[in-house]
Design an enzyme around this catalytic site. Structure first.
Site, short mmCIF file in Angstrom:
data_model
loop_
_atom_site.label_atom_id
_atom_site.label_comp_id
_atom_site.label_asym_id
_atom_site.label_seq_id
_atom_site.Cartn_x
_atom_site.Cartn_y
_atom_site.Cartn_z
N ASP A 158 7.88 -1.73 -7.10
CA ASP A 158 7.02 -2.31 -6.08
C ASP A 158 7.96 -2.79 -4.96
O ASP A 158 9.16 -2.96 -5.18
CB ASP A 158 6.26 -3.48 -6.72
CG ASP A 158 5.47 -4.26 -5.70
OD1 ASP A 158 4.69 -3.66 -4.97
OD2 ASP A 158 5.64 -5.50 -5.65
N ASP A 167 7.09 -5.36 -1.89
CA ASP A 167 6.94 -6.78 -1.53
C ASP A 167 7.02 -7.64 -2.79
O ASP A 167 6.20 -7.49 -3.70
CB ASP A 167 5.58 -7.01 -0.86
CG ASP A 167 5.46 -6.28 0.48
OD1 ASP A 167 6.50 -6.07 1.13
OD2 ASP A 167 4.34 -5.93 0.87
P1 B16 Z 1 0.18 -4.01 4.43
P2 B16 Z 1 3.36 -4.42 -2.55
C1 B16 Z 1 1.49 -5.35 -0.87
O1 B16 Z 1 2.73 -4.78 -1.10
C2 B16 Z 1 1.60 -6.86 -0.67
O2 B16 Z 1 2.01 -7.47 -1.88
C3 B16 Z 1 0.26 -7.41 -0.26
O3 B16 Z 1 0.36 -8.80 -0.04
C4 B16 Z 1 -0.22 -6.70 1.00
O4 B16 Z 1 -1.52 -7.15 1.38
C5 B16 Z 1 -0.28 -5.19 0.74
O5 B16 Z 1 1.01 -4.74 0.35
C6 B16 Z 1 -0.70 -4.41 1.96
O6 B16 Z 1 0.28 -4.56 2.94
O7 B16 Z 1 -0.76 -4.87 5.18
O8 B16 Z 1 1.62 -4.09 4.90
O9 B16 Z 1 -0.30 -2.57 4.34
O10 B16 Z 1 3.59 -5.74 -3.21
O11 B16 Z 1 2.37 -3.53 -3.26
O12 B16 Z 1 4.65 -3.71 -2.19
MG MG Z 2 4.48 -6.88 -4.78
#
Ligand code: B16
Ligand code: MG
Length: 219
Positions: free
Chosen positions: A11, A13
């Site tokens: 993953d 984030d």
């Molecule tokens: P975006 P991951 C996720 O990333 C985040 O944890 C989450 O908080 C966020 O809303 C989602 O990506 C969408 O992100 O707005 O940048 O498309 O943890 O799956 O890497």
């Molecule tokens: Mg994450």
């Protein structure tokens, strides 16, 4: 017998970089403009959740109903602010030890891919100088169903031609660990052991972590 994965999916984030603080700032600003209180606990719930899912969470919390055009406009506004923050990211924001661990895996012939809900994943990888380390990138632009649906990880395993059982997923989000479990992957949590109890085991980070520890913990 010790278990050796054929592939690992990370993953982004919360596992490779801490972008949760940037998401928090964007969603808090937007929620407060809508008159909805937004706390760090709310932000925790949004980890791994898609952009539209995150907006729906805030609207639900405030008992608000908005038309589709307004929702699209609000998501664009939040994302513009988020982009301003992440476009200033540097490799210094990578979590300690994670790149070294990825390099160890690659050195042992284990495939390494990304499985993120974020549509901004390519930009973040580029800003942090780690694009070349991933043989496949599955992100929010290439999936239909959000975590806890396993699609993001199944696509990664498919790209590598490995079964989920031969693949380890590293996740910081409850929804992400659940997605890995739902897909039949070996799930390692990164963060709080109580929150991520569905994982096979949980690490606090990648310092002091290596392939030998992984293999022994999953045997
Ligand atoms: P975006 P991951 C996720 O990333 C985040 O944890 C989450 O908080 C966020 O809303 C989602 O990506 C969408 O992100 O707005 O940048 O498309 O943890 O799956 O890497
Ligand atoms: Mg994450």
């Amino acid at each position: 017998m010790a278990y050796t994965p054929k592939a690992c999916l990370f993953d982004l984030d919360g596992v490779i970089v801490d972008t949760a603080k940037y998401h928090f700032s964007g969603w808090k600003r937007l929620a407060e403009e809508l008159g909805v209180p937004f706390t760090i606990e709310d932000n925790e719930q949004l980890k791994g959740v898609s952009r539209v899912g995150s907006l729906e969470y805030i609207l639900n919390k405030g008992g608000l109903f908005l038309d589709n055009d307004t929702k699209v406009r609000l998501m664009e506004r939040k994302n513009d602010q988020y982009l301003e923050l992440v476009s200033g990211m540097t490799p210094e924001e990578l979590f300690p030890g994670v790149v070294q661990f990825i390099d160890e895996l690659r050195g042992q012939g284990i495939k390494v891919g990304l499985g993120s809900s974020s549509r901004n994943a390519p930009l973040i990888l580029e800003r942090c100088g780690i694009v070349d380390r991933f043989e496949t990138v599955v992100d929010g632009n290439s999936i239909t169903f959000s975590k806890p649906d396993p699609e993001v990880f199944l696509k990664g395993a498919q790209a590598f031609g490995v079964t989920p059982a031969d693949c380890v997923v590293f996740e910081d989000a409850v929804s992400g660990v659940q997605a890995a479990v739902n897909g039949g992957f070996r799930a390692v949590g990164v963060g709080d052991p109580e929150t991520l109890a569905a994982a096979e085991f949980v690490i606090s980070g990648f310092e002091d972590f290596n392939l030998e520890v992984l293999s022994n913990r999953l045997s």
